[in-house]
Design a protein around this motif. Structure first.
Motif, PDB file in Angstrom:
ATOM      1  N   ASN A 170     -85.846  28.979  37.939  1.00 13.06           N
ATOM      2  CA  ASN A 170     -84.575  29.374  38.552  1.00 13.06           C
ATOM      3  C   ASN A 170     -83.752  28.160  38.962  1.00 13.06           C
ATOM      4  O   ASN A 170     -82.518  28.178  38.881  1.00 13.06           O
ATOM      5  N   ALA A 171     -84.428  27.105  39.398  1.00 16.98           N
ATOM      6  CA  ALA A 171     -83.699  25.885  39.775  1.00 16.98           C
ATOM      7  C   ALA A 171     -82.963  25.293  38.585  1.00 16.98           C
ATOM      8  O   ALA A 171     -81.827  24.807  38.712  1.00 16.98           O
ATOM      9  N   VAL A 172     -83.586  25.351  37.398  1.00 17.11           N
ATOM     10  CA  VAL A 172     -82.925  24.848  36.195  1.00 17.11           C
ATOM     11  C   VAL A 172     -81.786  25.767  35.780  1.00 17.11           C
ATOM     12  O   VAL A 172     -80.741  25.312  35.309  1.00 17.11           O
ATOM     13  N   ILE A 173     -81.971  27.085  35.957  1.00 14.97           N
ATOM     14  CA  ILE A 173     -80.898  28.035  35.635  1.00 14.97           C
ATOM     15  C   ILE A 173     -79.675  27.752  36.499  1.00 14.97           C
ATOM     16  O   ILE A 173     -78.535  27.754  36.015  1.00 14.97           O
ATOM     17  N   VAL A 174     -79.902  27.480  37.773  1.00 16.70           N
ATOM     18  CA  VAL A 174     -78.795  27.199  38.689  1.00 16.70           C
ATOM     19  C   VAL A 174     -78.162  25.841  38.388  1.00 16.70           C
ATOM     20  O   VAL A 174     -76.937  25.696  38.446  1.00 16.70           O
ATOM     21  N   ALA A 175     -78.980  24.870  38.047  1.00 20.25           N
ATOM     22  CA  ALA A 175     -78.481  23.518  37.747  1.00 20.25           C
ATOM     23  C   ALA A 175     -78.943  23.124  36.351  1.00 20.25           C
ATOM     24  O   ALA A 175     -79.952  22.419  36.193  1.00 20.25           O
TER      25      ALA A 175
ATOM     26  N   THR B   6     -88.007  43.579  37.840  1.00 19.96           N
ATOM     27  CA  THR B   6     -89.411  43.252  38.097  1.00 19.96           C
ATOM     28  C   THR B   6     -89.606  41.768  38.318  1.00 19.96           C
ATOM     29  O   THR B   6     -90.729  41.329  38.548  1.00 19.96           O
ATOM     30  N   ALA B   7     -88.547  40.993  38.259  1.00 16.04           N
ATOM     31  CA  ALA B   7     -88.624  39.550  38.498  1.00 16.04           C
ATOM     32  C   ALA B   7     -87.350  39.105  39.205  1.00 16.04           C
ATOM     33  O   ALA B   7     -86.283  39.680  39.008  1.00 16.04           O
ATOM     34  N   ASP B   8     -87.490  38.078  40.040  1.00 11.28           N
ATOM     35  CA  ASP B   8     -86.353  37.537  40.783  1.00 11.28           C
ATOM     36  C   ASP B   8     -85.744  36.409  39.959  1.00 11.28           C
ATOM     37  O   ASP B   8     -86.269  35.296  39.924  1.00 11.28           O
ATOM     38  N   ILE B   9     -84.635  36.716  39.280  1.00  6.81           N
ATOM     39  CA  ILE B   9     -83.997  35.752  38.377  1.00  6.81           C
ATOM     40  C   ILE B   9     -82.650  35.367  38.970  1.00  6.81           C
ATOM     41  O   ILE B   9     -81.856  36.236  39.349  1.00  6.81           O
ATOM     42  N   ALA B  10     -82.380  34.086  39.028  1.00 10.01           N
ATOM     43  CA  ALA B  10     -81.150  33.586  39.641  1.00 10.01           C
ATOM     44  C   ALA B  10     -79.927  34.180  38.954  1.00 10.01           C
ATOM     45  O   ALA B  10     -79.810  34.149  37.726  1.00 10.01           O
ATOM     46  N   GLY B  11     -79.009  34.732  39.752  1.00  8.43           N
ATOM     47  CA  GLY B  11     -77.759  35.256  39.229  1.00  8.43           C
ATOM     48  C   GLY B  11     -77.852  36.599  38.555  1.00  8.43           C
ATOM     49  O   GLY B  11     -76.842  37.137  38.091  1.00  8.43           O
ATOM     50  N   GLU B  12     -79.033  37.192  38.505  1.00  8.09           N
ATOM     51  CA  GLU B  12     -79.211  38.467  37.810  1.00  8.09           C
ATOM     52  C   GLU B  12     -78.818  39.629  38.718  1.00  8.09           C
ATOM     53  O   GLU B  12     -79.288  39.737  39.853  1.00  8.09           O
ATOM     54  N   SER B  13     -77.950  40.496  38.214  1.00  5.11           N
ATOM     55  CA  SER B  13     -77.501  41.641  38.995  1.00  5.11           C
ATOM     56  C   SER B  13     -78.605  42.687  39.080  1.00  5.11           C
ATOM     57  O   SER B  13     -79.279  42.982  38.090  1.00  5.11           O
ATOM     58  N   SER B  14     -78.767  43.224  40.277  1.00  5.40           N
ATOM     59  CA  SER B  14     -79.714  44.325  40.464  1.00  5.40           C
ATOM     60  C   SER B  14     -79.021  45.496  41.145  1.00  5.40           C
ATOM     61  O   SER B  14     -79.638  46.248  41.897  1.00  5.40           O
ATOM     62  N   LEU B  15     -77.751  45.645  40.870  1.00  5.16           N
ATOM     63  CA  LEU B  15     -76.943  46.668  41.509  1.00  5.16           C
ATOM     64  C   LEU B  15     -77.315  48.051  40.984  1.00  5.16           C
ATOM     65  O   LEU B  15     -77.368  48.283  39.775  1.00  5.16           O
ATOM     66  N   SER B  16     -77.555  48.982  41.895  1.00  7.81           N
ATOM     67  CA  SER B  16     -77.790  50.382  41.563  1.00  7.81           C
ATOM     68  C   SER B  16     -76.591  51.193  42.039  1.00  7.81           C
ATOM     69  O   SER B  16     -75.919  50.821  42.999  1.00  7.81           O
ATOM     70  N   TRP B  17     -76.358  52.328  41.370  1.00  8.29           N
ATOM     71  CA  TRP B  17     -75.168  53.106  41.719  1.00  8.29           C
ATOM     72  C   TRP B  17     -75.350  54.571  41.339  1.00  8.29           C
ATOM     73  O   TRP B  17     -76.234  54.910  40.547  1.00  8.29           O
ATOM     74  N   GLN B  18     -74.499  55.415  41.902  1.00 10.98           N
ATOM     75  CA  GLN B  18     -74.485  56.832  41.554  1.00 10.98           C
ATOM     76  C   GLN B  18     -73.061  57.355  41.675  1.00 10.98           C
ATOM     77  O   GLN B  18     -72.230  56.799  42.395  1.00 10.98           O
ATOM     78  N   LEU B  19     -72.781  58.440  40.930  1.00 10.58           N
ATOM     79  CA  LEU B  19     -71.444  59.014  40.902  1.00 10.58           C
ATOM     80  C   LEU B  19     -71.563  60.495  40.581  1.00 10.58           C
ATOM     81  O   LEU B  19     -72.378  60.897  39.740  1.00 10.58           O
ATOM     82  N   GLN B  20     -70.746  61.306  41.231  1.00 11.13           N
ATOM     83  CA  GLN B  20     -70.756  62.746  40.984  1.00 11.13           C
ATOM     84  C   GLN B  20     -69.344  63.295  41.115  1.00 11.13           C
ATOM     85  O   GLN B  20     -68.591  62.904  42.009  1.00 11.13           O
ATOM     86  N   ALA B  21     -68.975  64.197  40.198  1.00 17.16           N
ATOM     87  CA  ALA B  21     -67.711  64.926  40.282  1.00 17.16           C
ATOM     88  C   ALA B  21     -68.014  66.388  40.014  1.00 17.16           C
ATOM     89  O   ALA B  21     -68.574  66.740  38.965  1.00 17.16           O
ATOM     90  N   SER B  22     -67.638  67.261  40.955  1.00 19.31           N
ATOM     91  CA  SER B  22     -68.039  68.654  40.821  1.00 19.31           C
ATOM     92  C   SER B  22     -67.095  69.571  41.591  1.00 19.31           C
ATOM     93  O   SER B  22     -66.233  69.129  42.348  1.00 19.31           O
ATOM     94  N   VAL B  23     -67.304  70.857  41.369  1.00 20.61           N
ATOM     95  CA  VAL B  23     -66.743  71.915  42.207  1.00 20.61           C
ATOM     96  C   VAL B  23     -67.943  72.660  42.758  1.00 20.61           C
ATOM     97  O   VAL B  23     -68.770  73.166  41.992  1.00 20.61           O
TER      98      VAL B  23
ATOM     99  N   LEU C  31     -87.333  39.524  28.836  1.00 21.21           N
ATOM    100  CA  LEU C  31     -87.151  38.413  29.771  1.00 21.21           C
ATOM    101  C   LEU C  31     -87.839  38.704  31.101  1.00 21.21           C
ATOM    102  O   LEU C  31     -88.533  37.838  31.667  1.00 21.21           O
ATOM    103  N   TYR C  32     -87.656  39.909  31.626  1.00 16.57           N
ATOM    104  CA  TYR C  32     -88.278  40.258  32.898  1.00 16.57           C
ATOM    105  C   TYR C  32     -89.792  40.146  32.821  1.00 16.57           C
ATOM    106  O   TYR C  32     -90.448  39.719  33.783  1.00 16.57           O
ATOM    107  N   ALA C  33     -90.367  40.540  31.684  1.00 14.78           N
ATOM    108  CA  ALA C  33     -91.822  40.465  31.531  1.00 14.78           C
ATOM    109  C   ALA C  33     -92.295  39.013  31.546  1.00 14.78           C
ATOM    110  O   ALA C  33     -93.334  38.690  32.143  1.00 14.78           O
ATOM    111  N   GLN C  34     -91.546  38.124  30.888  1.00 16.05           N
ATOM    112  CA  GLN C  34     -91.934  36.712  30.882  1.00 16.05           C
ATOM    113  C   GLN C  34     -91.801  36.104  32.274  1.00 16.05           C
ATOM    114  O   GLN C  34     -92.656  35.313  32.703  1.00 16.05           O
ATOM    115  N   PHE C  35     -90.741  36.443  32.986  1.00 14.90           N
ATOM    116  CA  PHE C  35     -90.579  35.929  34.345  1.00 14.90           C
ATOM    117  C   PHE C  35     -91.692  36.441  35.255  1.00 14.90           C
ATOM    118  O   PHE C  35     -92.229  35.700  36.086  1.00 14.90           O
ATOM    119  N   ALA C  36     -92.024  37.723  35.106  1.00 18.72           N
ATOM    120  CA  ALA C  36     -93.054  38.313  35.966  1.00 18.72           C
ATOM    121  C   ALA C  36     -94.419  37.676  35.736  1.00 18.72           C
ATOM    122  O   ALA C  36     -95.286  37.718  36.621  1.00 18.72           O
TER     123      ALA C  36
END
Length: 631
Positions: free
Chosen positions: A344-349, A498-515, A328-333
């Motif tokens: 995107n306007a059609v996706i929203v409405a 790689t494409a700006d798609i309406a409503g698509e999450s682009s959240l990045s995150w990290q987590l660490q547990a250590s001694v 999907l990202y490749a087609q949008f790009a």
């Protein structure tokens, strides 16, 4: 009394009939019981029950006498589960059993066993004169069975059991260059987990062998729906160059064990281990080394890639199968800015009339826009909950109706770039030696991690870090070993849209547990947890940038530092590097902290590299140099 030159014919006739009957009796085949006992004696005398292949056929591990298969139906002898010799006797006897319908006879229920026994014993032709097992041949589609593939499914951090990836097997049929792989038969080994099982119980039982497990067989289409369309995981197909004999043994034994029950062990006797067992049986090459703490999916694929059989590479070809998200990202790009905005306007409405939304563009561009919209609906439809699919289905039908009014496209739909196979990066188990240098001293260090894939390991365009059990020990005062760090888990996922798609999450995150110890702040050992959330983006060339709001808490220094973090990861073929800048505020100490860090990796071979690490808080610094070997 008159006499004749011929006496009565009856005595002579009786003698002739007796001779004919005796000859016919001796001309008949030997009694089946005699042949059966001779075949059994030959098998037992040759000690076939001690042969590695027989024990692999019964799934008896080295050094043990009991099969790992839990299903009674897998054994012909009542004692077969724990007595390989009794099962051999019953299996040889079963060759002569014609009491059931052809497909229910032992030789058709266990085609791999009998195929091997025929190569070891002079068994007579199949009793009844019919050597064909119709159900097995239909099931395996032997007539056009061209190859076997093993599929590597990328890790899925949304489920701890899938974090290290998954493996599948497919039987490939027809023309391998031009065919519909979705209709191939596929096999997956997994635990039979009750619905609504909580995660803690799942982990405990999974580690301890608390679940039954088995192979499922279904069309590859069903697996593609789960992994590619629901969990958005990439897949790499490793097509194996097996001989016809080896392919037959893979199919025949899979037929024997499909739906049979095993015990499931998350770390060792898992999906990949069972695939490796099957390939070991078929090829005679051991893909199941025992000298490991665990057997993660990627290990099998390294072994496959590095293996040669009879002078030829076992892996004939590696095909990349992108997830529906990447497609999907490749087609949008491929759309220009105005076209993407219209989609995107059609996706929203979604009730927007498509003729109004797209009618102003030439037909060729309308085709691309509507095809992208359809790709979006398919992307959203598979993982959607039941109650949310109605609106998507209606919108998809309207888009399909509009697309049917347009001509067939002359150009192919845009495809995503190929992502390098995971086996291009180093193996997962890390060992290393090095030296750590601070502004006060220098110390030799030892490094070990059972699973190490950090942001300088992968060649993927996105950044996914999964490190487990990473340990550093330093040598102090000549002979004093000290634990510097033990990362129980270190995770990072930098999502790059790689494409700006309406409503698509682009959240990045990290987590660490250590001694660990913070050499820049006290150097005391204690628990440490850290996390962050933000955005990432693709830079030029091989670079990925990110900005996170991150927080780190250390019990040893009673510190809790929160603030913005920015970084850059650059991965070339010869050099890979990362830089990080973090500014944070500690409300406990009412202090601000600024930390700058850089890391670099220089690959020497695929499984050998040199790494450099430098960090500073502008009051003190720490540097390290390591040489790492990956196994």
């Amino acid at each position: 009394m008159s006499m004749s030159c011929f006496s009565s014919p009856w005595p002579l006739l009786g003698l002739i009939l007796s001779l004919v009957f005796s000859a016919a009796l001796h001309a008949q085949p030997q009694a089946p019981g005699g042949e059966r006992e001779r075949a059994i004696d030959a098998a037992l005398t040759a000690n076939l029950d001690r042969r590695p292949t027989w024990r692999r056929l019964l799934h008896i591990p080295p050094g043990r006498e009991e099969s790992e298969i839990q299903s009674p139906a897998f054994f012909l002898s009542p004692d077969g589960a724990h007595d390989a010799r009794a099962e051999l006797r019953a299996t040889v006897a079963g060759w002569f059993d014609t009491s059931a319908a052809i497909d229910a006879r032992p030789r058709c229920r266990f085609p791999a066993r009998y195929h091997w026994l025929q190569s070891q014993l002079a068994l007579p032709p199949a009793p009844g004169g019919d050597a064909v097992c119709p159900r097995f041949e239909r099931w395996a589609q032997l007539a056009d069975f061209t190859s076997v593939s093993v599929l590597m499914v990328s890790g899925y951090l949304g489920n701890p059991a899938s974090s290290f990836g998954h493996s599948l097997m497919t039987f490939d049929h027809g023309d391998t260059a031009d065919r519909n792989a979705l209709l191939d038969k596929s096999f997956s080994f997994g635990a039979l987990v009750p619905e609504q099982e909580n995660m803690l119980a799942y982990m405990i039982r999974g580690f301890g062998g608390g679940y039954e497990a088995g192979f499922s067989d279904k069309l590859y289409y069903a697996e593609d729906q789960v992994y590619s369309h629901t969990e958005f995981r990439d897949i790499w197909r490793y097509r194996l160059d097996l001989t016809a004999e080896q392919r037959y043994m893979v199919a025949a034994h899979m037929y024997e064990i499909a739906a049979k029950k095993f015990r499931y062990f998350f770390l060792t006797k898992n999906c990949t281990y069972r695939m490796a067992e099957l390939l070991t049986l078929a090829t005679g090459h051991d893909f199941t080394p025992e000298a490991r703490l665990w057997y993660v999916p990627i290990e099998l694929f390294y072994t496959l890639t590095d293996t040669r059989l009879d002078g030829r590479r076992l892996v004939d070809k590696i095909d990349y199968i992108p997830s529906s998200q990447r497609r999907l990202y490749a087609q949008f790009a491929a759309l220009d800015e105005d076209e993407a905005q219209a989609v995107n306007a059609v996706i929203v409405a979604p009730d927007t009339a498509l003729a109004d939304a797209f009618g102003g563009w030439p037909e060729a561009r309308q085709q691309a826009m509507v095809d992208t919209l359809l790709a979006y609906y398919e992307y959203r439809e598979a993982p959607a909950k039941d109650e949310s699919t109605t609106g998507l289905e209606q919108a998809k039908r309207r888009a399909l109706a509009y697309r049917l009014r347009l001509p067939v496209r002359e150009r192919d739909v845009a495809s995503p770039p190929t992502v390098a196979a995971p086996t291009r990066a180093h193996r997962p188990l890390r060992t290393g030696v090095g030296v750590a240098i601070s502004d006060t001293a220098a110390h030799p260090t030892l490094h070990w991690a059972p699973y190490y894939r950090d942001d300088l390991s992968s060649l993927s365009p996105s950044v996914k870090v999964l490190v487990a059990g990473d340990m550093q020990i330093s040598l102090r005062n000549g002979d004093d070993l000290r634990l510097d760090r033990l990362d129980f888990v270190r995770l990072r996922q930098l999502r790059i849209n790689t494409a700006d798609i309406a409503g698509e999450s682009s959240l990045s995150w990290q987590l660490q547990a250590s001694v660990d110890r913070d050499p820049l702040a006290g150097d005391r050992l204690g628990p440490h947890v850290a996390g962050g959330i933000g955005r990432a983006w693709a830079g030029g060339g091989h670079s990925v940038g990110y900005a996170l709001l991150s927080s780190s808490a250390r019990a040893n220094d009673t510190a809790w530092v929160t603030g913005p973090e920015a970084g850059l990861v650059w991965r070339g073929t010869r050099v890979r590097a990362a830089a990080r800048l973090h500014y944070g505020y500690d409300p406990i100490a009412d202090e601000t902290h600024t930390t700058l860090g850089t890391r670099a990796a220089l690959p020497i071979t695929r499984d050998l590299d040199m790494r450099f690490d430098l960090s500073s808080n502008f009051d003190a610094y720490r540097a390290a140099v390591n040489i790492n070997r990956y196994w």
